[in-house]
Design a protein around this motif. Structure first.
Motif, PDB file in Angstrom:
ATOM      1  N   ALA A 177      41.848  47.557  45.293  1.00  0.00           N
ATOM      2  CA  ALA A 177      40.528  47.283  44.727  1.00  0.00           C
ATOM      3  C   ALA A 177      39.772  48.578  44.437  1.00  0.00           C
ATOM      4  O   ALA A 177      39.130  48.717  43.387  1.00  0.00           O
ATOM      5  N   ALA A 182      37.590  38.665  47.991  1.00  0.00           N
ATOM      6  CA  ALA A 182      36.269  38.763  47.358  1.00  0.00           C
ATOM      7  C   ALA A 182      35.382  39.762  48.093  1.00  0.00           C
ATOM      8  O   ALA A 182      34.653  40.546  47.471  1.00  0.00           O
ATOM      9  N   ALA A 209      36.596  43.341  47.437  1.00  0.00           N
ATOM     10  CA  ALA A 209      36.188  43.780  46.105  1.00  0.00           C
ATOM     11  C   ALA A 209      34.704  44.135  46.080  1.00  0.00           C
ATOM     12  O   ALA A 209      34.287  45.064  45.368  1.00  0.00           O
ATOM     13  N   ASN A 249      32.926  41.155  40.483  1.00  0.00           N
ATOM     14  CA  ASN A 249      33.806  40.478  39.536  1.00  0.00           C
ATOM     15  C   ASN A 249      34.443  41.457  38.550  1.00  0.00           C
ATOM     16  O   ASN A 249      35.554  41.225  38.070  1.00  0.00           O
ATOM     17  N   LEU A 309      37.392  42.771  40.449  1.00  0.00           N
ATOM     18  CA  LEU A 309      38.458  41.766  40.439  1.00  0.00           C
ATOM     19  C   LEU A 309      39.162  41.704  39.080  1.00  0.00           C
ATOM     20  O   LEU A 309      40.397  41.573  38.991  1.00  0.00           O
ATOM     21  N   PHE A 336      42.689  35.830  41.405  1.00  0.00           N
ATOM     22  CA  PHE A 336      41.488  36.247  40.679  1.00  0.00           C
ATOM     23  C   PHE A 336      40.493  35.101  40.563  1.00  0.00           C
ATOM     24  O   PHE A 336      39.299  35.261  40.846  1.00  0.00           O
ATOM     25  N   ALA A 378      38.837  34.273  44.008  1.00  0.00           N
ATOM     26  CA  ALA A 378      37.904  35.302  44.475  1.00  0.00           C
ATOM     27  C   ALA A 378      36.677  35.397  43.594  1.00  0.00           C
ATOM     28  O   ALA A 378      35.558  35.590  44.088  1.00  0.00           O
TER      29      ALA A 378
END
Length: 836
Positions: A85, A198, A201, A227, A230, A244, A247
């Motif tokens: 990430a 999530a 990230a 986002n 991600l 994806f 998350a």
């Protein structure tokens, strides 16, 4: 073609000149900046700024201090998914480039030329490491060139894993969090290893704008950034489409988590902080010291609860104080919102409450309140006939009227008003209140005005087991255990009686409890002391006088012992001589001392007569676990003073005795011997008298603990300004004080026995749970004989009311009680022998 040839040549040489000039310029910059570049080898030994952490004796976190919250990780401890990430969002070519990204730099330069503004710096993670560790944040070309050169140098010195490790531990991620582990704790209250994709990230997206775009300050912007990270991971095929989607749909669960304290002991933490700053200066906050205290986790938690429970009870018994502060209530103008018209009652035709805006402000008010332990803040949302709805922790809760019935209005410290008839007598919408969790629901509460303290020591070496300096540190940072000099009243009498027993008195000595007037120049005027009851009891045995706490007896025995001699005897117990009045007021505890000093004195009574010093810090470690300091307290060793057989040459020397103590207690660290300051026989007599305070006197409430190894003494000063109980078992000494910071009466019915002692009982019940009874041993040279209870003399054979009393062998009464002629009823009379 031939005509264009000179132009091509000119263009060729122009390009070559540009390249040559650029090369010379770069060389000049390098030659200019190279000597100023730091040695990157220092990065291998760099010390990251980490906070001071304070722990209990069993390793539970009490508190941490420092501007930067940081918990360094090794590369092996970084979750692989987080590495992906981070690289996706910050530097996807990290493992391929040599410190700089030429494409990124070119793109940044082009944007600068085209727009005149810097949109991206083209920095790699290595360049950010160079900036974070060595350079300032100023935006100049010289700094950028230095950053590039230093990044190249770092890549030659360190591996990619080392560079990444330095980066994730140094980077600032908002909310005082430095490094990814600290950020995980701050935003999620978990380790980075426990976070889902999530959440990882979210942390990886923070370096770009840690203050402005973190999920606490700006959840919407932080969500967009998460986002984006991600999406980059999906583009680079680091995650699957399913991962994806899952998350990216996950809600933002981040919220601010303060330092995760496992043991609430703010006064202990502040004492340690001051000590560490005194030892190490400001570096105490940054070098990652770990301080282990002597505090016992369970006893500290019990002390917190006991003191707050006792203060809240005292406060409820003295009524509810009004008015209370109000929180804002925002309204909507109906004229601007005609659609609301059908929903309003007549009383609300003009305005209605804007609840979203109001609750947002209430949340802010409640978050700003300091932690108060057993009570928590709330705001009244609406008042009903049988209770009230209150707002707390982003939700509504019901406060029943039964939880308000105690709240009779406060008139003064001795008078309260009538019981409330309905909730509206006490509460109104928007009122800021406090509530306490009760067994049957919420209870209305308030922050007590009266204060208190509790300190608990291990008597054999003075280790502080629990310490609470007031109702709440957030409410008042004054530590009453070590900073409040208050008169202990009768709680000081055991030391006066100990001096008397050491100077010829016995528990059976008869003292006349009768009115007395003193004219003493040192007392400035005529003094007519009285007992608390206002009564006089005539000839009284010393034992009775103590458990009945008779003031006039204490004064008479101090007068006979002599104030100066008594001070000389008492000082070694742990009292500063400058605080001890060398006059007769000493007998009534008029010399102001701190609760810590009083508890230290009681340690002598609990441990068999040895002087110890209270201490809090057990050891100090640096960030690598190296021990910098280990406490070596004066420690009781009863075996070390037992008589030895053999010739003088065969007997142990004092130094050899200390070595013996070292082997018994800690084979690695020599512990100094606690000196004996009280004869063992005097000590035993004093203990037997103090046990009667619990068994027969003002300390009877302690019988609820159902133990036979407890002793202690209550204390109440003039006008009930201070209430005390100091008591102990052979394993634990605890002192409780209750009073106002600005001395004033606690009320005519407040005494040590009903105000301080219940707190002591509550605490000791938990603190001694599972600790077996430890009886006080009777030493040689103590005998028990039958005496006449009225005169203290030997009882006559067959005397029905005779009692047993302890004496030192040489102090046993030599004469039997005198039998006077019979009175008119035919009964004999016993004639007491009064000392004075």
């Amino acid at each position: 073609m031939t005509k264009s040839h000179p132009l091509l040549q000119l263009f060729f040489w122009l390009v070559m000149s540009i390249f040559a000039g650029s090369g010379m310029l770069m060389m000049a910059i390098y030659l200019y900046l190279a000597p100023t570049l730091p040695d990157t080898e220092e990065l291998k030994d760099v010390e990251l700024q980490t906070p001071l952490r304070v722990y209990s004796a069993d390793g539970k976190l009490i508190s941490e201090f420092g501007e930067k919250r940081r918990t360094p990780l090794t590369y092996a401890e970084i979750p692989p998914q987080f590495i992906n990430a981070l690289l996706a969002s910050e530097d996807d070519g990290f493992f391929e480039h040599h410190g700089i990204d030429l494409k990124g730099l070119a793109r940044a330069a082009f944007e600068l030329i085209r727009t005149g503004r810097k949109k991206s710096g083209g920095s790699t993670i290595t360049m950010q490491v160079a900036k974070n560790y060595y350079l300032s944040s100023e935006k100049t070309f010289a700094r950028k060139f230095t950053e590039i050169l230093l990044a190249l140098k770092i890549e030659q010195s360190l591996s990619k894993q080392d560079i990444l490790e330095l980066y994730i531990n140094k980077i600032y991620l908002g909310k005082r969090a430095y490094g990814i582990e600290a950020a995980a704790q701050v935003y999620y209250g978990k380790s980075i290893k426990e976070l889902n994709l999530a959440q990882l990230a979210m942390i990886a997206g923070l370096p770009q704008a840690p203050s402005a775009a973190n999920p606490v300050n700006n959840p919407r912007r932080a969500l967009d950034r998460r986002n984006y990270v991600l999406a980059r991971m999906r583009t680079l095929e680091m995650i699957s489409a399913e991962e994806f989607d899952q998350a990216a749909r996950a809600p933002v669960t981040a919220r601010y988590h303060g330092a995760t304290s496992e043991v609430v002991a703010p006064y202990v933490a502040e004492m340690v902080r001051r000590e560490m700053v005194e030892r190490y200066g400001d570096e105490a906050y940054t070098l990652g010291y770990n301080v282990y205290t002597t505090v016992d986790t369970n006893r500290q938690l019990a002390a917190n609860r006991a003191l707050q429970t006792g203060l809240l009870k005292y406060d409820r018994d003295h009524g509810y104080r009004l008015p209370k502060p109000m929180a804002p209530i925002n309204t909507l103008d109906v004229a601007e919102n005609p659609e609301l018209e059908p929903w309003l009652s007549k009383a609300d035709k003009a305005y209605d409450i804007d609840w979203p805006e109001t609750l947002e402000q209430w949340d802010s008010i409640l978050r700003d309140q300091d932690d108060m332990g057993l009570i928590s803040p709330a705001i009244v949302r609406s008042v009903e006939n049988d209770g009230a709805w209150i707002y707390q922790n982003n939700s509504e809760r019901w406060l029943p009227f039964s939880g308000m019935l105690w709240a009779k209005p406060y008139v003064n410290v001795n008078i309260i008003g009538s019981e409330p008839e309905k909730p509206a007598d006490l509460l109104s919408a928007g009122q800021r209140i406090w509530v306490e969790e009760g067994q049957d629901g919420l209870i209305l509460a308030q922050v007590p005005e009266a204060e208190g303290s509790i300190v608990s020591l291990r008597p054999n070496d003075g280790a502080i087991q629990a310490l609470v300096g007031g109702f709440s540190l957030g409410n008042n940072k004054f530590n009453r255990v070590i900073q409040a000099d208050r008169q202990p009243g009768s709680a000081f009498k055991p030391f006066i009686y100990s001096a008397a027993l050491a100077n010829g008195f016995t528990p059976a000595s008869i003292i006349n409890d009768a009115p007395v007037v003193f004219e003493d120049a040192s007392l400035e005027n005529t003094w007519r002391p009285q007992n608390n009851s206002g009564k006089f009891y005539g000839p009284t045995r010393l034992r009775q006088a103590l458990y009945k706490s008779q003031n006039l007896v204490s004064i008479r025995i101090l007068k006979q012992v002599g104030p100066s001699r008594a001070v000389n005897y008492i000082e070694p117990f742990g009292f500063p001589r400058s605080k001890l009045n060398a006059d007769l007021s000493l007998a009534l505890g008029a010399s102001a001392v701190t609760p810590m000093e009083l508890a230290t004195g009681y340690c002598v009574l609990a441990n068999g007569g040895y002087a110890v010093d209270p201490y809090l810090i057990s050891r100090i470690e640096d960030s690598n676990g190296n021990i910098l300091f280990t406490a070596t307290p004066r420690t009781v060793c009863r075996e070390c003073e037992k008589p030895q057989s053999g010739t003088a040459e065969e007997q142990l020397s004092a130094s050899e005795l200390e070595q013996q103590l070292q082997q018994q207690l800690n084979p690695e660290e020599a512990l100094p011997l606690a000196p004996r300051v009280m004869d063992e026989r005097t000590h035993f007599l004093m203990i037997s008298m103090l046990k009667d305070v619990v068994r027969l006197g003002t300390g009877k409430r302690a019988l609820a603990l159902n133990r036979d190894d407890l002793a202690g003494k209550t204390g109440t000063t003039n006008d009930q300004k201070d209430a005390w109980f100091s008591g102990f078992s052979p394993d634990l000494v605890t002192t409780v004080w209750i009073g106002f910071d600005q001395p004033k009466t606690l009320g005519r019915w407040a005494f040590g026995s009903n105000t301080a002692l219940p707190i002591w009982v509550d605490y000791m019940g938990s603190a001694l749970n599972g600790v077996p009874e430890h009886p006080f041993e009777q030493p040689e040279g103590i005998v028990s004989v039958r005496i006449d209870p009225e005169t203290g003399l030997l009882a006559t054979p067959g005397q029905s009311n005779a009692i047993f009393e302890y004496f030192k062998e040489e102090d046993v009464p030599s004469q039997p009680v005198k039998i006077a002629p019979t009175n008119g009823s035919g009964e004999t009379e016993l004639v007491p022998e009064q000392l004075f």
